[in-house]
Design a protein around this motif. Sequence first.
Motif, PDB file in Angstrom:
ATOM      1  N   SER A 241      22.563 -26.546 -20.809  1.00 42.09           N
ATOM      2  CA  SER A 241      23.725 -25.665 -20.750  1.00 42.09           C
ATOM      3  C   SER A 241      24.960 -26.399 -21.217  1.00 42.09           C
TER       4      SER A 241
ATOM      5  N   THR B 190      30.974 -16.332 -19.262  1.00 45.52           N
ATOM      6  CA  THR B 190      30.952 -17.758 -19.007  1.00 45.52           C
ATOM      7  C   THR B 190      32.359 -18.303 -19.083  1.00 45.52           C
TER       8      THR B 190
ATOM      9  N   ALA C 112      28.232 -29.829 -17.895  1.00 41.61           N
ATOM     10  CA  ALA C 112      26.804 -29.701 -17.633  1.00 41.61           C
ATOM     11  C   ALA C 112      26.212 -31.000 -17.114  1.00 41.61           C
TER      12      ALA C 112
ATOM     13  N   ASN D 137      24.273 -19.429  -5.646  1.00 39.00           N
ATOM     14  CA  ASN D 137      24.185 -18.740  -6.936  1.00 39.00           C
ATOM     15  C   ASN D 137      24.619 -17.291  -6.799  1.00 39.00           C
TER      16      ASN D 137
ATOM     17  N   GLU E 207      17.708 -16.335 -15.089  1.00 38.08           N
ATOM     18  CA  GLU E 207      18.052 -17.548 -14.355  1.00 38.08           C
ATOM     19  C   GLU E 207      17.447 -17.591 -12.954  1.00 38.08           C
TER      20      GLU E 207
ATOM     21  N   THR F  36      27.468 -20.514 -10.337  1.00 38.94           N
ATOM     22  CA  THR F  36      26.809 -21.361  -9.339  1.00 38.94           C
ATOM     23  C   THR F  36      27.762 -22.415  -8.820  1.00 38.94           C
TER      24      THR F  36
ATOM     25  N   TYR G 146      29.478 -24.047 -11.973  1.00 39.16           N
ATOM     26  CA  TYR G 146      29.092 -23.494 -13.262  1.00 39.16           C
ATOM     27  C   TYR G 146      29.531 -22.034 -13.320  1.00 39.16           C
TER      28      TYR G 146
ATOM     29  N   VAL H 106      22.834 -21.555 -15.841  1.00 40.87           N
ATOM     30  CA  VAL H 106      22.602 -22.993 -15.670  1.00 40.87           C
ATOM     31  C   VAL H 106      21.189 -23.340 -16.126  1.00 40.87           C
TER      32      VAL H 106
ATOM     33  N   ASP I 176      19.852 -29.312 -16.095  1.00 41.61           N
ATOM     34  CA  ASP I 176      21.179 -29.635 -15.580  1.00 41.61           C
ATOM     35  C   ASP I 176      21.220 -29.504 -14.065  1.00 41.61           C
ATOM     36  N   LEU I 177      20.641 -28.425 -13.540  1.00 40.60           N
ATOM     37  CA  LEU I 177      20.633 -28.230 -12.095  1.00 40.60           C
ATOM     38  C   LEU I 177      19.847 -29.332 -11.399  1.00 40.60           C
TER      39      LEU I 177
END
Length: 210
Positions: free
Chosen positions: A8, A38, A59, A97, A109, A176, A189, A193, A197-198
């Motif tokens: 991301s 975004t 990210a 989230n 997602e 998130t 975020y 995501v 990255d998470l």
Amino acid sequence: MTTPRRRSAGAPRLRGGPGRRALLAATAALAVLTGCSTGEGQVDVTNGGEFRFVAGTPAGEVIPAAERAAAPDFGGTLLGGGDWTSDALAGEVAVLNFWGSWCPPCRVETPQFQEVYADVRDRGVSFLGLDVKEADEQFAQAFVDSQGIEFPSLYDPAGEVALAFRDYPATAIPSTIVLDRDGRVAAVYTGEVAQDDLRAVIDRLLGEEA
């Protein structure tokens, strides 16, 4: 078929003195975000120790521990019934989230978040969905049931939890927030995501001393 993992995008963290931070806060106050949108920028956590949103964390990165501010206490009613409060997150890394069954990126997602959750839930990590702007709770319940989502979600059609996070863009869905073990905002975020990255953020926070 496994969905390929994507990286991301994020913007670099901006730094500067009080005047710079004030300018960023003023700019954010004028911004208007729309559903399934975004954002990019940074988080200003210098407002008296309280979390105040400016924009998103790059990210895979986290806010330095010394710059983090506490998340507010919040609670509500779970999908399917039952009361819930943020006390349940105490001592855990937490992934919050904001999603809706009506939002196409969320429908991609959320099942990916379930994959991450299944891998980390026994490592001191909690996930919580915030179902927002939903026309009917039954739509959200049908989605989580069909996708096998095991982490809980609050039914929050008015976006009250987002409002508890000062200036957080409740209309930026999905979005998130990741909290560290001390209940402080460690990453933000405003957009979809990527799993990698998470996972990177969670691993970094789990690696911090308790």
